[in-house]
Motif scaffolding. Structure first.
Motif, PDB file in Angstrom:
ATOM      1  N   ILE A  43      62.527  24.396  16.515  1.00 49.36           N
ATOM      2  CA  ILE A  43      61.560  24.298  17.396  1.00 49.36           C
ATOM      3  C   ILE A  43      60.988  25.284  17.848  1.00 49.36           C
ATOM      4  CG2 ILE A  43      63.140  22.810  18.701  1.00 49.36           C
ATOM      5  CD1 ILE A  43      64.106  25.649  20.181  1.00 49.36           C
ATOM      6  N   ASN A  44      60.062  25.569  17.931  1.00 49.64           N
ATOM      7  CA  ASN A  44      59.181  27.414  18.456  1.00 49.64           C
ATOM      8  C   ASN A  44      59.440  27.627  19.626  1.00 49.64           C
ATOM      9  OD1 ASN A  44      57.748  26.628  15.366  1.00 49.64           O
ATOM     10  ND2 ASN A  44      57.107  24.598  16.344  1.00 49.64           N
ATOM     11  N   MET A  45      59.641  28.925  19.910  1.00 52.70           N
ATOM     12  CA  MET A  45      59.827  30.206  20.866  1.00 52.70           C
ATOM     13  C   MET A  45      58.722  31.083  20.668  1.00 52.70           C
ATOM     14  SD  MET A  45      63.958  30.017  21.372  1.00 52.70           S
ATOM     15  CE  MET A  45      64.152  30.491  22.941  1.00 52.70           C
ATOM     16  N   ILE A  46      58.534  31.321  22.448  1.00 54.34           N
ATOM     17  CA  ILE A  46      57.236  32.666  21.860  1.00 54.34           C
ATOM     18  C   ILE A  46      58.358  33.079  23.565  1.00 54.34           C
ATOM     19  CG2 ILE A  46      55.308  33.715  23.253  1.00 54.34           C
ATOM     20  CD1 ILE A  46      53.758  30.965  22.744  1.00 54.34           C
ATOM     21  N   PHE A  47      58.084  34.501  23.003  1.00 55.90           N
ATOM     22  CA  PHE A  47      58.713  35.493  23.593  1.00 55.90           C
ATOM     23  C   PHE A  47      57.813  36.818  24.290  1.00 55.90           C
ATOM     24  CE2 PHE A  47      62.226  34.009  20.736  1.00 55.90           C
ATOM     25  CZ  PHE A  47      63.595  33.264  21.599  1.00 55.90           C
ATOM     26  N   ALA A  48      58.590  37.334  24.832  1.00 53.17           N
ATOM     27  CA  ALA A  48      57.193  38.598  26.274  1.00 53.17           C
ATOM     28  C   ALA A  48      58.246  39.883  25.903  1.00 53.17           C
ATOM     29  CB  ALA A  48      58.016  38.353  27.822  1.00 53.17           C
ATOM     30  N   ALA A  49      57.706  40.807  25.539  1.00 57.45           N
ATOM     31  CA  ALA A  49      58.308  41.789  25.452  1.00 57.45           C
ATOM     32  C   ALA A  49      58.224  42.838  26.562  1.00 57.45           C
ATOM     33  CB  ALA A  49      57.908  42.658  23.846  1.00 57.45           C
ATOM     34  N   ALA A  50      58.730  43.596  27.551  1.00 57.34           N
ATOM     35  CA  ALA A  50      59.549  44.001  28.283  1.00 57.34           C
ATOM     36  C   ALA A  50      60.465  44.068  28.695  1.00 57.34           C
ATOM     37  CB  ALA A  50      58.436  43.437  29.664  1.00 57.34           C
ATOM     38  N   PRO A  51      60.924  44.807  29.445  1.00 55.04           N
ATOM     39  CA  PRO A  51      62.192  45.629  30.657  1.00 55.04           C
ATOM     40  C   PRO A  51      62.493  44.707  30.551  1.00 55.04           C
ATOM     41  CG  PRO A  51      60.460  47.937  29.850  1.00 55.04           C
ATOM     42  CD  PRO A  51      59.886  46.474  29.664  1.00 55.04           C
TER      43      PRO A  51
ATOM     44  N   LYS B 133      76.622  32.173  21.115  1.00 56.87           N
ATOM     45  CA  LYS B 133      77.211  31.558  19.947  1.00 56.87           C
ATOM     46  C   LYS B 133      76.998  29.919  19.268  1.00 56.87           C
ATOM     47  CE  LYS B 133      79.360  36.164  19.074  1.00 56.87           C
ATOM     48  NZ  LYS B 133      77.559  36.747  18.096  1.00 56.87           N
ATOM     49  N   ARG B 134      76.346  29.634  20.838  1.00 59.08           N
ATOM     50  CA  ARG B 134      76.104  28.101  20.269  1.00 59.08           C
ATOM     51  C   ARG B 134      74.603  27.961  19.983  1.00 59.08           C
ATOM     52  NH1 ARG B 134      75.657  25.755  25.899  1.00 59.08           N
ATOM     53  NH2 ARG B 134      74.730  27.415  26.094  1.00 59.08           N
ATOM     54  N   ILE B 135      73.387  28.757  19.440  1.00 59.26           N
ATOM     55  CA  ILE B 135      72.728  28.702  19.499  1.00 59.26           C
ATOM     56  C   ILE B 135      72.331  28.888  17.434  1.00 59.26           C
ATOM     57  CG2 ILE B 135      70.177  29.944  19.408  1.00 59.26           C
ATOM     58  CD1 ILE B 135      71.185  31.155  21.813  1.00 59.26           C
ATOM     59  N   GLU B 136      71.569  27.982  16.964  1.00 68.74           N
ATOM     60  CA  GLU B 136      71.526  27.485  16.213  1.00 68.74           C
ATOM     61  C   GLU B 136      70.312  28.758  14.910  1.00 68.74           C
ATOM     62  OE1 GLU B 136      72.526  23.700  13.315  1.00 68.74           O
ATOM     63  OE2 GLU B 136      72.417  23.619  15.615  1.00 68.74           O
ATOM     64  N   TRP B 137      70.189  30.077  15.249  1.00 63.93           N
ATOM     65  CA  TRP B 137      68.920  30.161  15.253  1.00 63.93           C
ATOM     66  C   TRP B 137      67.825  30.475  13.737  1.00 63.93           C
ATOM     67  CZ3 TRP B 137      67.337  33.274  19.535  1.00 63.93           C
ATOM     68  CH2 TRP B 137      68.889  33.449  19.940  1.00 63.93           C
ATOM     69  N   ASP B 138      68.871  29.542  13.057  1.00 61.76           N
ATOM     70  CA  ASP B 138      67.812  29.313  11.626  1.00 61.76           C
ATOM     71  C   ASP B 138      67.342  28.070  11.891  1.00 61.76           C
ATOM     72  OD1 ASP B 138      70.322  27.875  11.830  1.00 61.76           O
ATOM     73  OD2 ASP B 138      70.370  28.010   9.762  1.00 61.76           O
ATOM     74  N   ARG B 139      66.724  27.498  12.684  1.00 56.49           N
ATOM     75  CA  ARG B 139      66.465  26.049  12.983  1.00 56.49           C
ATOM     76  C   ARG B 139      65.202  26.554  13.909  1.00 56.49           C
ATOM     77  NH1 ARG B 139      70.218  21.419  14.616  1.00 56.49           N
ATOM     78  NH2 ARG B 139      67.912  20.586  14.730  1.00 56.49           N
ATOM     79  N   ILE B 140      64.970  28.267  13.939  1.00 55.41           N
ATOM     80  CA  ILE B 140      64.116  28.860  15.144  1.00 55.41           C
ATOM     81  C   ILE B 140      62.911  29.804  15.090  1.00 55.41           C
ATOM     82  CG2 ILE B 140      63.846  29.565  17.254  1.00 55.41           C
ATOM     83  CD1 ILE B 140      66.924  29.117  18.492  1.00 55.41           C
ATOM     84  N   ASN B 141      61.818  29.428  14.597  1.00 55.82           N
ATOM     85  CA  ASN B 141      60.535  29.807  14.374  1.00 55.82           C
ATOM     86  C   ASN B 141      60.149  30.825  15.993  1.00 55.82           C
ATOM     87  OD1 ASN B 141      60.203  28.756  11.968  1.00 55.82           O
ATOM     88  ND2 ASN B 141      59.586  27.300  12.155  1.00 55.82           N
ATOM     89  N   ALA B 142      59.601  32.109  16.058  1.00 50.82           N
ATOM     90  CA  ALA B 142      60.069  33.500  17.032  1.00 50.82           C
ATOM     91  C   ALA B 142      58.796  33.419  16.864  1.00 50.82           C
ATOM     92  CB  ALA B 142      60.600  34.374  17.044  1.00 50.82           C
ATOM     93  N   PHE B 143      58.013  33.436  17.913  1.00 55.00           N
ATOM     94  CA  PHE B 143      55.972  34.443  18.447  1.00 55.00           C
ATOM     95  C   PHE B 143      56.458  35.011  19.206  1.00 55.00           C
ATOM     96  CE2 PHE B 143      55.871  29.993  16.683  1.00 55.00           C
ATOM     97  CZ  PHE B 143      55.008  30.291  15.694  1.00 55.00           C
ATOM     98  N   HIS B 144      55.313  35.849  19.762  1.00 55.73           N
ATOM     99  CA  HIS B 144      55.587  36.689  20.677  1.00 55.73           C
ATOM    100  C   HIS B 144      54.331  36.448  20.927  1.00 55.73           C
ATOM    101  CE1 HIS B 144      54.104  41.137  19.187  1.00 55.73           C
ATOM    102  NE2 HIS B 144      54.020  39.348  18.038  1.00 55.73           N
ATOM    103  N   MET B 145      54.268  36.845  22.565  1.00 55.71           N
ATOM    104  CA  MET B 145      52.617  36.767  23.034  1.00 55.71           C
ATOM    105  C   MET B 145      51.148  37.061  23.680  1.00 55.71           C
ATOM    106  SD  MET B 145      54.716  36.352  27.378  1.00 55.71           S
ATOM    107  CE  MET B 145      55.303  35.100  26.596  1.00 55.71           C
TER     108      MET B 145
ATOM    109  N   THR C 207      68.628  24.044  26.966  1.00 57.09           N
ATOM    110  CA  THR C 207      67.432  23.656  26.147  1.00 57.09           C
ATOM    111  C   THR C 207      67.301  23.510  25.039  1.00 57.09           C
ATOM    112  OG1 THR C 207      66.733  24.293  28.138  1.00 57.09           O
ATOM    113  CG2 THR C 207      65.171  23.498  26.890  1.00 57.09           C
ATOM    114  N   ILE C 208      67.813  24.752  24.307  1.00 64.02           N
ATOM    115  CA  ILE C 208      68.152  24.694  22.725  1.00 64.02           C
ATOM    116  C   ILE C 208      68.434  23.558  22.088  1.00 64.02           C
ATOM    117  CG2 ILE C 208      67.954  26.217  20.854  1.00 64.02           C
ATOM    118  CD1 ILE C 208      67.366  28.445  22.898  1.00 64.02           C
ATOM    119  N   GLN C 209      69.916  23.573  22.453  1.00 68.80           N
ATOM    120  CA  GLN C 209      70.690  22.898  22.773  1.00 68.80           C
ATOM    121  C   GLN C 209      70.544  21.124  22.057  1.00 68.80           C
ATOM    122  OE1 GLN C 209      73.252  24.628  20.700  1.00 68.80           O
ATOM    123  NE2 GLN C 209      72.325  26.100  21.896  1.00 68.80           N
ATOM    124  N   VAL C 210      69.657  20.995  23.228  1.00 67.58           N
ATOM    125  CA  VAL C 210      68.984  19.698  23.816  1.00 67.58           C
ATOM    126  C   VAL C 210      68.216  19.287  22.341  1.00 67.58           C
ATOM    127  CG1 VAL C 210      67.729  18.378  25.107  1.00 67.58           C
ATOM    128  CG2 VAL C 210      69.808  19.408  25.653  1.00 67.58           C
TER     129      VAL C 210
END
Length: 265
Positions: free
Chosen positions: A51-59, A72-84, A40-43
């Motif tokens: 793009i912007n992504m929200i992540f959950a913090a849990a085991p 290795k396909r993910i271009e992390w430097d084009r992603i802004n990270a948030f947590h919920m 989905t990130i690639q698309v």
């Protein structure tokens, strides 16, 4: 509910708009979820500069995050990270802090364009909620990676405070007893009195703004919550039931978390 079992023992079916996928174990579940998120990130990155992504913090998210980091396909430097969500009042480096959890397991492992933390130590949690809300307005979320709590919560939207029509994107909430007990059961805190009473959370409408929602829920302690999510009426009594009305949402289960569903028998 009708379902299909493939040659790889993957069971798939749909409840409302929610796609449900049951895997033999949590490792396979995590790897498949990570591959789907990466695809989905690639698309999206073919259409947008970032793009912007929200992540959950849990085991429950650990298998997924480990597999995602290895892609290795993910271009992390084009992603802004948030947590919920984040507890209010913990020490800066407390290992229980959700920002610290994500920093140690994900945010420090790959080169995100930006990482945006909720400050649970703010002297004014209401102002911090407004600040984070403005960040999300400026950076509309594309992908949410989440789990489901034992009480059916998504983020820290426990049944007593969940609101499907919440006017806020981020708010201060009081944690209910079942939520706090889960934190102890998962050994995130030694005893109930150690768990903070309040937190800052992205609201349910804030999460649902994402076009893509990937929900990873392994382990037997989540079996009842999974059953409720798929079988109860859609209401705040089990906040995760709202996922059945979300086009573009996928629920990933292992055999343990799906053990109460007829589809596994």
């Amino acid at each position: 509910m009708s379902y299909i079992e493939t040659s790889t023992n993957l069971i798939t079916f749909k409840v409302g708009m929610l796609d449900v996928r049951i895997f033999p174990d949590r490792d396979e579940m995590g790897r498949e979820a990570a591959e789907n998120v990466s695809n989905t990130i690639q698309v999206l990155l073919k259409e947008k500069k970032e793009i912007n992504m929200i992540f959950a913090a849990a085991p429950s998210q650990s298998d997924f995050m480990k597999a995602l980091i290895e892609d290795k396909r993910i271009e992390w430097d084009r992603i802004n990270a948030f947590h919920m969500d984040e507890y209010i009042g913990l020490e800066k480096e407390a290992p229980h802090g959700f920002g610290n959890f994500l920093r140690d397991r994900l945010f420090s492992k790959v080169p995100f364009k930006s990482v945006n933390y909720i400050n649970g130590r703010s002297e004014n949690p209401e102002s911090e909620s407004e600040r984070y809300s403005e960040l999300l307005k400026s950076n509309p979320v594309d992908i949410v990676c989440l789990g489901i709590g034992e009480n059916g919560h998504i983020a820290f939207n426990d049944p007593p405070v969940a609101d499907f029509n919440d006017p806020k994107l981020v708010k201060v909430v009081e944690l209910d007893l079942a939520c706090k007990q889960q934190q102890v059961n998962e050994k995130l805190f030694a005893e109930l009195s150690d768990v903070p009473t309040h937190a800052i959370t992205v609201t349910i409408p804030g999460l649902l703004k994402a076009d893509h929602m990937f929900c990873m829920v392994p382990a037997s302690n989540k079996a009842q919550a999974v059953y409720n999510t798929l079988n109860w009426e859609i209401s705040e009594k089990c906040p995760a039931t709202i996922l059945r009305k979300k086009d573009g949402a996928i629920l990933y289960l292992d055999r343990d978390s799906a053990s109460l569903l007829d589809e596994t028998k």
